[in-house]
Design an enzyme around this catalytic site. Structure first.
Site, mmCIF file in Angstrom:
data_model
loop_
_atom_site.group_PDB
_atom_site.id
_atom_site.type_symbol
_atom_site.label_atom_id
_atom_site.label_comp_id
_atom_site.label_asym_id
_atom_site.label_seq_id
_atom_site.Cartn_x
_atom_site.Cartn_y
_atom_site.Cartn_z
ATOM 1 N N GLN A 105 2.984 9.756 0.908
ATOM 2 C CA GLN A 105 4.094 9.193 1.086
ATOM 3 C C GLN A 105 5.614 9.838 -0.069
ATOM 4 O O GLN A 105 6.367 9.564 0.330
ATOM 5 C CB GLN A 105 3.630 7.915 1.184
ATOM 6 C CG GLN A 105 3.310 7.145 2.475
ATOM 7 C CD GLN A 105 3.302 6.337 2.563
ATOM 8 O OE1 GLN A 105 2.196 5.582 1.699
ATOM 9 N NE2 GLN A 105 4.706 5.123 2.727
ATOM 10 N N CYS A 133 5.800 -0.282 7.317
ATOM 11 C CA CYS A 133 5.438 0.876 6.490
ATOM 12 C C CYS A 133 6.774 1.242 5.539
ATOM 13 O O CYS A 133 7.517 1.604 6.016
ATOM 14 C CB CYS A 133 5.271 2.413 7.382
ATOM 15 S SG CYS A 133 4.636 3.685 6.114
ATOM 16 N N LEU A 134 6.228 1.428 4.298
ATOM 17 C CA LEU A 134 7.818 2.379 3.347
ATOM 18 C C LEU A 134 8.179 3.552 3.621
ATOM 19 O O LEU A 134 9.054 3.396 3.709
ATOM 20 C CB LEU A 134 6.779 2.397 1.858
ATOM 21 C CG LEU A 134 6.492 1.090 1.471
ATOM 22 C CD1 LEU A 134 5.817 1.441 -0.056
ATOM 23 C CD2 LEU A 134 7.746 -0.089 1.184
ATOM 24 N N GLY A 185 0.374 -1.822 -0.069
ATOM 25 C CA GLY A 185 -0.025 0.108 -0.088
ATOM 26 C C GLY A 185 1.199 1.246 -0.414
ATOM 27 O O GLY A 185 1.732 1.502 0.736
ATOM 28 N N HIS A 218 -4.940 1.680 7.179
ATOM 29 C CA HIS A 218 -3.694 2.199 7.189
ATOM 30 C C HIS A 218 -3.239 3.044 6.522
ATOM 31 O O HIS A 218 -2.342 4.582 7.067
ATOM 32 C CB HIS A 218 -2.261 0.952 7.619
ATOM 33 C CG HIS A 218 -0.761 1.612 7.074
ATOM 34 N ND1 HIS A 218 0.256 1.359 8.359
ATOM 35 C CD2 HIS A 218 -0.160 2.348 6.039
ATOM 36 C CE1 HIS A 218 1.092 1.655 7.717
ATOM 37 N NE2 HIS A 218 1.359 1.868 6.546
ATOM 38 N N GLU A 219 -3.487 2.913 5.520
ATOM 39 C CA GLU A 219 -3.092 3.726 4.213
ATOM 40 C C GLU A 219 -4.196 5.542 4.193
ATOM 41 O O GLU A 219 -3.948 6.341 4.044
ATOM 42 C CB GLU A 219 -3.469 3.437 2.582
ATOM 43 C CG GLU A 219 -2.722 1.852 2.567
ATOM 44 C CD GLU A 219 -0.862 2.561 2.797
ATOM 45 O OE1 GLU A 219 -0.725 3.610 2.127
ATOM 46 O OE2 GLU A 219 0.022 1.605 2.719
ATOM 47 N N HIS A 266 -2.800 7.971 6.752
ATOM 48 C CA HIS A 266 -1.786 8.897 5.853
ATOM 49 C C HIS A 266 -2.489 9.921 5.487
ATOM 50 O O HIS A 266 -1.267 10.828 5.799
ATOM 51 C CB HIS A 266 -1.039 7.811 5.159
ATOM 52 C CG HIS A 266 0.095 7.785 5.328
ATOM 53 N ND1 HIS A 266 1.379 7.410 5.737
ATOM 54 C CD2 HIS A 266 0.379 5.543 5.058
ATOM 55 C CE1 HIS A 266 2.454 6.663 6.234
ATOM 56 N NE2 HIS A 266 1.697 5.303 5.929
HETATM 57 ZN ZN LIG Z 1 2.320 3.571 6.010
#
Ligand SMILES: [Zn+2]
Length: 173
Positions: free
Chosen positions: A51, A95-96, A46, A137-138, A141
């Protein structure tokens, strides 16, 4: 398609509220395609627009993990959780924007989400399992919230310090 650099926590752009999309444009579709490319390349399941520094309510996901299974690239503009189950589920999240750090987070096990798809059509779907965790989660963000915000302050500070160090090391090369 272009692979975009992913912002690493701590970054003020990861803490901001993202703005809703008023009209779908080719630029926004391009952004979504670039985000999918960036997510698959990372690799991740995701990615949210903040991000990559875009404060737009746009997320992309593909939670298909089985080897050989058909990919399910999913693009969501203005995603919104309409309903959440009382039943909870705990997943070890990553998380990226917080590379190589993982921690257990408890969230509703099932959610109903409404969004605008890549073609501009409204969609509503129930998600469970990994998809439910990922979509929550997304969407977090888009509200400037990270999974480490669910952790105890000490654990959160520890991870943040590691990320500061990581960014310093990366800047050196
Ligand atoms: Zn994340």
């Amino acid at each position: 398609m272009t692979i975009k650099p992913i912002l690493i926590h701590p970054d003020p752009r990861l803490k901001k509220l993202a703005a809703p999309v008023a009209d779908l444009s080719d630029e926004l579709r391009q952004l979504a395609d670039d985000m999918l490319e960036t997510m698959y390349d990372a690799p991740g399941i995701g990615l949210a627009a903040p991000q990559i520094g875009q404060l737009t309510r746009l997320i992309v996901m593909d939670c298909v993990k089985e080897e050989g299974a058909a990919p399910q690239p999913t693009v969501m503009f203005n995603p919104e959780v309409l309903a959440a189950s009382d039943e909870l589920n705990t997943y070890e999240e990553g998380c990226l924007s917080i590379p190589e750090q993982f921690a257990e987070v408890t969230r509703p096990a099932e959610v109903t989400v409404r969004w605008i798809d890549r073609d501009g059509a409204e969609q509503t779907r129930d998600f469970g399992g990994l998809w439910a965790t990922c979509v929550q989660h997304e969407i977090d963000h888009l509200d400037g919230k990270l999974f480490i915000d669910y952790l105890k302050p000490l654990k959160r500070q520890l991870i943040t310090r590691k990320m500061v160090k990581l960014k310093r090391e990366r800047a050196r090369f």
